[in-house]
Design a protein around this motif. Structure first.
Motif, short mmCIF file in Angstrom:
data_model
loop_
_atom_site.label_atom_id
_atom_site.label_comp_id
_atom_site.label_asym_id
_atom_site.label_seq_id
_atom_site.Cartn_x
_atom_site.Cartn_y
_atom_site.Cartn_z
N ALA A 429 15.76 18.64 43.69
CA ALA A 429 15.79 18.49 41.28
C ALA A 429 14.30 19.07 41.69
O ALA A 429 13.75 20.06 40.99
CB ALA A 429 16.14 18.12 41.33
N SER A 430 13.47 17.57 42.07
CA SER A 430 12.10 18.62 41.79
C SER A 430 11.60 20.00 42.06
O SER A 430 10.84 21.16 41.67
CB SER A 430 11.11 17.74 42.13
N TRP A 431 12.17 20.17 43.53
CA TRP A 431 11.97 21.42 44.76
C TRP A 431 11.94 22.59 43.67
O TRP A 431 11.33 23.49 43.62
CB TRP A 431 12.53 21.26 46.05
N ILE A 432 12.98 22.52 43.53
CA ILE A 432 14.06 23.74 42.42
C ILE A 432 13.33 24.07 41.22
O ILE A 432 13.37 24.63 40.57
CB ILE A 432 15.57 23.46 41.91
N ASP A 433 13.63 22.53 40.75
CA ASP A 433 12.37 22.42 39.22
C ASP A 433 10.76 23.21 39.57
O ASP A 433 11.12 24.03 38.29
CB ASP A 433 12.59 21.63 38.87
N ILE A 434 10.37 22.90 40.10
CA ILE A 434 8.97 23.09 40.21
C ILE A 434 8.34 25.03 40.42
O ILE A 434 7.71 25.60 39.59
CB ILE A 434 8.06 22.47 40.85
N LEU A 435 8.85 25.25 41.82
CA LEU A 435 8.87 26.74 41.93
C LEU A 435 9.61 27.63 40.79
O LEU A 435 9.85 28.48 40.85
CB LEU A 435 9.09 26.71 43.26
N GLY A 436 11.25 27.19 40.47
CA GLY A 436 11.89 28.28 39.48
C GLY A 436 11.36 28.03 38.85
O GLY A 436 11.48 29.07 37.77
N ALA A 437 10.27 27.36 37.92
CA ALA A 437 9.87 27.83 37.00
C ALA A 437 9.27 28.95 36.35
O ALA A 437 9.09 29.53 35.77
CB ALA A 437 9.35 25.71 36.36
N THR A 438 8.62 28.64 38.37
CA THR A 438 7.30 29.94 37.64
C THR A 438 8.53 31.30 38.31
O THR A 438 7.90 32.52 37.29
CB THR A 438 6.78 30.03 39.73
N LEU A 482 1.36 26.02 32.23
CA LEU A 482 -0.28 26.53 31.72
C LEU A 482 0.48 28.62 31.30
O LEU A 482 0.13 28.99 30.40
CB LEU A 482 -1.24 26.75 32.09
N ASP A 483 1.40 28.87 32.66
CA ASP A 483 1.17 30.14 32.72
C ASP A 483 2.94 30.36 31.09
O ASP A 483 3.20 31.60 30.60
CB ASP A 483 2.65 30.42 33.80
N SER A 487 2.48 33.15 27.97
CA SER A 487 3.70 33.94 28.16
C SER A 487 4.30 33.99 26.50
O SER A 487 4.26 34.65 25.69
CB SER A 487 4.84 33.63 28.37
N SER A 488 4.14 32.64 26.19
CA SER A 488 4.41 31.94 24.57
C SER A 488 3.40 32.87 23.36
O SER A 488 3.89 32.38 21.97
CB SER A 488 4.82 31.07 24.25
N ASN A 489 1.55 33.16 23.60
CA ASN A 489 0.97 33.89 23.03
C ASN A 489 0.81 31.86 21.88
O ASN A 489 -0.21 31.80 20.96
CB ASN A 489 1.02 34.75 21.93
N GLY A 490 0.59 30.74 22.65
CA GLY A 490 0.53 29.81 22.09
C GLY A 490 -1.02 29.40 21.90
O GLY A 490 -0.76 27.47 22.33
N ILE A 491 -1.29 30.24 22.89
CA ILE A 491 -3.02 29.21 23.12
C ILE A 491 -4.09 31.02 23.20
O ILE A 491 -3.90 31.91 23.76
CB ILE A 491 -2.85 28.53 24.73
N TYR A 547 -1.94 32.22 42.14
CA TYR A 547 -1.68 32.87 40.67
C TYR A 547 -2.20 31.68 39.98
O TYR A 547 -1.73 32.41 37.75
CB TYR A 547 0.54 31.53 41.27
N LEU A 548 -3.21 30.85 40.12
CA LEU A 548 -3.78 31.03 39.01
C LEU A 548 -4.79 31.68 38.39
O LEU A 548 -5.28 32.51 37.19
CB LEU A 548 -4.38 29.06 39.02
N CYS A 549 -5.44 32.70 39.28
CA CYS A 549 -6.62 33.91 38.55
C CYS A 549 -5.46 34.86 38.20
O CYS A 549 -6.12 35.40 37.86
CB CYS A 549 -6.90 34.42 40.11
N SER A 550 -4.14 35.01 38.20
CA SER A 550 -3.90 36.18 37.93
C SER A 550 -2.79 36.19 36.33
O SER A 550 -3.44 36.40 35.44
CB SER A 550 -2.48 36.51 38.85
N LEU A 551 -3.47 34.95 36.36
CA LEU A 551 -3.31 34.73 34.41
C LEU A 551 -4.80 34.54 33.64
O LEU A 551 -4.77 34.32 32.59
CB LEU A 551 -3.05 32.92 34.15
N VAL A 552 -5.66 34.79 33.89
CA VAL A 552 -7.07 35.03 33.61
C VAL A 552 -6.96 36.44 32.86
O VAL A 552 -6.26 37.12 33.65
CB VAL A 552 -8.38 35.67 34.83
N PRO A 553 -6.87 36.22 32.10
CA PRO A 553 -6.97 37.74 30.89
C PRO A 553 -7.84 39.03 31.18
O PRO A 553 -8.36 38.86 31.92
CB PRO A 553 -8.04 37.42 29.22
#
Length: 666
Positions: A429-438, A482-483, A487-491, A547-553
């Protein structure tokens, strides 16, 4: 000294019967012993030079030893070097299977009793009852009653075989709970037939025998400086056996317990569904948990799949539906029969799930079947296959509530100090949870649990199940959070950059020296599980950086830093075995992340095409085929935008939403 036979008498024009040179047997007896060998046995038995019963789908020998039974001519058959590697790999699998069986037998026979001082060993009476004992046991033999066990162990055999390391604990009798693995001796017999003293036919056969006696030492070959350096390297590192073979075969807490090696699964199915069950066990099962199969050979079959098929009807219907999907896609079956089989078992699975949920009972079996419905679909089917079913994340919401009812997150956190075996269903379930969240742009459901596990430095079993180290998966969970926050503009952008920098430093702490990233194969051609895990973790680490660098504005795939990361990722792919027996299907998520940031001239695209070619038709199925289809659409749209002069990035989640695709690419 041989004797000449008398010259034949009689009519000189009469043909003289054939005679054999190396034996004294008469020609008629020699001819009677000759027989035509079967050519229709499986190639695995033919490589091992064993008799094959030519069983349908899988012969008994391969099934018993856990080997891949191949009746279709494999690619390695026509190459002598690949044949040698395949034979060594088969020997390692057989040794591991025998080791597991011996361990299970000793665990059951020696429970509650002290270890014996001797073992039952084969004697001459075992092989020839009518032959009297003509040789006394050698005093120097370890099997002799008068052998002195306190004397130091001779290492002549290891000196003669420099490629075999001698672990330091070999001399301690307490580390010898069962006899060592028998030696295999190949005996070659040649037979020449003569007619009128003219050689007409020559036959050569090789027979393999097993013995516990080591081969006699031979005069060593002259050594060279390079050989001495290799010996020193092997003995000093101690990594060939102790580092790579020290695996915990009882790592997970399976929901069905740990069955005995001799346990036979009794799966009750209708006659019409028997072909689907056989196809699932023979063809689909090996696709589901390839990394677990490497770490714990046979565990996916004996500890996870077969016990669930035997005791969980909902799980059984799920597997039969998946089997029908795989059968339809791989063999091109068309018609109402195969479609009805898919929908019939799919509906039966959902019906039984809903009934069990309404009754609020059998939570563990419901969770097992629900995770199976989600995960097994990743191994079969084409990208165009569409089922009239609820999406995978709706099933996972039900699985999440069951996980909380069973208090599995609490058990995982409690594992930090108690060092208990992690629950297998929670690890899956953790495997599905972590990568499925992305996939969804959301935070993982159990992100707090992963954060606590990361702070304590404890394992969740992810490395043993899917190849990537647990600490890296925990960091991917933080990046997914963080992604979702972005996406929710909360930061704000400033806070976002600060968190990206902090996570980047955390990724830096997980880096390993480059010299530790080498090929995963040993000198015998077998997979080294821990080296494979290090290589796969490096792949996931680079994907996490991308993935992390793609989040840079205002980040762009044309940025030099992004291009450099994608190139490093492409170079690291060489550390992962490719082809049908490789592990490309275990790195679908990293391939998606890196491929979505590749430019039109990137070497990544060429590398992916090459790995698809080596996979053959397997590249069209399961999560790998869906990932390729998604990347092709992303590249088409992004390249078209670049030609139009737009530098706007095309996100793969937006493409999935446009196409109505609901993929779980793990």
């Amino acid at each position: 000294m041989s004797t000449q036979s008398a010259a034949p008498t009689g009519n000189p024009g009469t043909m003289v019967g054939p005679k054999t040179a190396p034996t004294k047997a008469s020609p008629t007896k020699a001819a009677a012993k000759m027989h035509r060998r079967s050519r229709s046995g499986c190639f695995t038995c033919r490589l091992r030079r064993k008799k094959c019963d030519e069983g349908k789908n899988q012969c008994k020998a391969c099934k018993h030893l856990g080997l891949k039974c191949e009746y279709k001519r494999p690619m390695w058959w026509s190459n002598n070097e690949q044949r040698k590697q395949q034979k060594e790999a088969i020997k390692n699998i057989i040794k591991r299977t025998k080791l597991t069986e011996k361990t299970a037998q000793i665990g059951t026979s020696c429970a509650g009793t002290p270890p014996g001082l001797s073992h039952s060993l084969p004697t001459s009476a075992t092989y020839s009852e009518a032959t009297a004992h003509t040789r006394a046991p050698s005093i120097e033999s370890q099997h002799s009653p008068s052998y002195d066990f306190n004397q130091p162990l001779s290492h002549d055999y290891y000196d003669y075989h420099p490629h075999i390391a001698s672990p330091p604990y070999d001399t301690n009798a307490h580390y010898q709970p069962f006899p060592s693995t028998p030696y295999e001796v190949d005996i070659k017999t040649e037979r020449q037939m003569f007619v009128n003293d003219i050689p007409t036919r020559r036959d050569s056969t090789i027979s393999t025998f097993s013995t516990y006696q080591p081969p006699p030492p031979q005069p060593p070959l002259p050594s060279f400086p390079e050989d001495d350096w290799i010996n020193e390297n092997i003995y000093n590192t101690g990594d060939m056996f102790s580092g790579e073979e020290g695996l915990d075969l009882d790592f997970f807490d399976f929901s069905h317990g740990n069955p005995q090696a001799s346990q036979q699964a009794l799966i009750q199915v209708d006659d019409c569904d028997r072909p689907l069950l056989d196809h699932f066990i023979d063809n689909v099962l090996r696709l589901i948990f390839p990394i677990l199969e490497v770490n714990q050979h046979g565990s996916a079959r004996s500890d996870v799949i077969l016990p669930a098929l035997e005791s969980n009807r909902c799980y059984l219907h799920c597997c039969l539906s998946v089997s029908a999907i795989h059968l339809k896609s791989t063999r091109g079956l068309q018609g109402e029969q195969i479609d009805n089989d898919i929908l019939r078992h799919r509906c039966a699975t959902i019906t039984e799930l809903c009934g069990a949920l309404n009754n609020d009972s059998n939570h563990l079996q419901i969770l097992e079947a629900t995770l199976g419905m989600i995960f097994f679909q990743c191994s079969v089917g084409r990208p165009s296959d569409a089922l009239p079913d609820v999406p995978w994340h709706a099933h996972f919401e039900a699985a999440t509530s069951l996980v909380r009812k069973l208090e599995l997150p609490h058990a995982m956190v409690h594992d930090n100090n108690a060092r208990m075996h992690p629950p297998f269903n929670m690890t899956l379930a953790s495997w599905i949870d972590i990568l499925g969240a992305t996939m969804l742009g959301r935070s993982p459901q159990f992100a707090d649990t992963y954060r606590e596990k990361n702070q304590s430095g404890s394992t969740s079993g992810l490395c043993e199940l899917m190849g990537c180290e647990d600490s890296m998966m925990y960091l991917i969970s933080e990046i997914a959070c963080l992604d979702a926050l972005k996406s929710s503009n909360g930061i704000s952008d400033m806070q976002l950059c600060q968190l990206i920098e902090s996570l980047g430093k955390s990724l830096d702490t997980t880096e390993v020296p480059p010299e530790m990233l080498t090929g995963p194969y040993s000198s015998t051609g077998a997979i080294r599980p821990r080296q494979l895990s290090r290589n796969m973790t490096a792949i996931f680490r680079l994907a996490a950086r991308i993935y992390l660098c793609s989040l840079v504005p205002h980040a762009s795939k044309e940025d030099p830093s992004m291009i450099s990361l994608v190139e490093r990722f492409t170079g690291s792919l060489l550390l992962i075995p490719h082809g049908p027996d490789g592990f490309d299907r275990s790195i679908v998520w990293p391939l998606l992340i890196a491929g979505s940031q590749s430019t039109s001239g990137s070497i990544f695209r060429q590398a992916l095409v090459g790995r698809m070619a080596s996979l053959g038709e397997h590249a069209e199925f399961g999560s790998f085929g869906r990932m390729v289809r998604l990347l092709q659409e992303v590249w088409c749209q992004s390249d078209e935008a670049n030609r139009a002069g737009s530098r706007q990035n095309v996100h793969w989640r937006d493409v999935m939403q446009q196409k109505g695709w609901d993929f779980l690419l793990i």
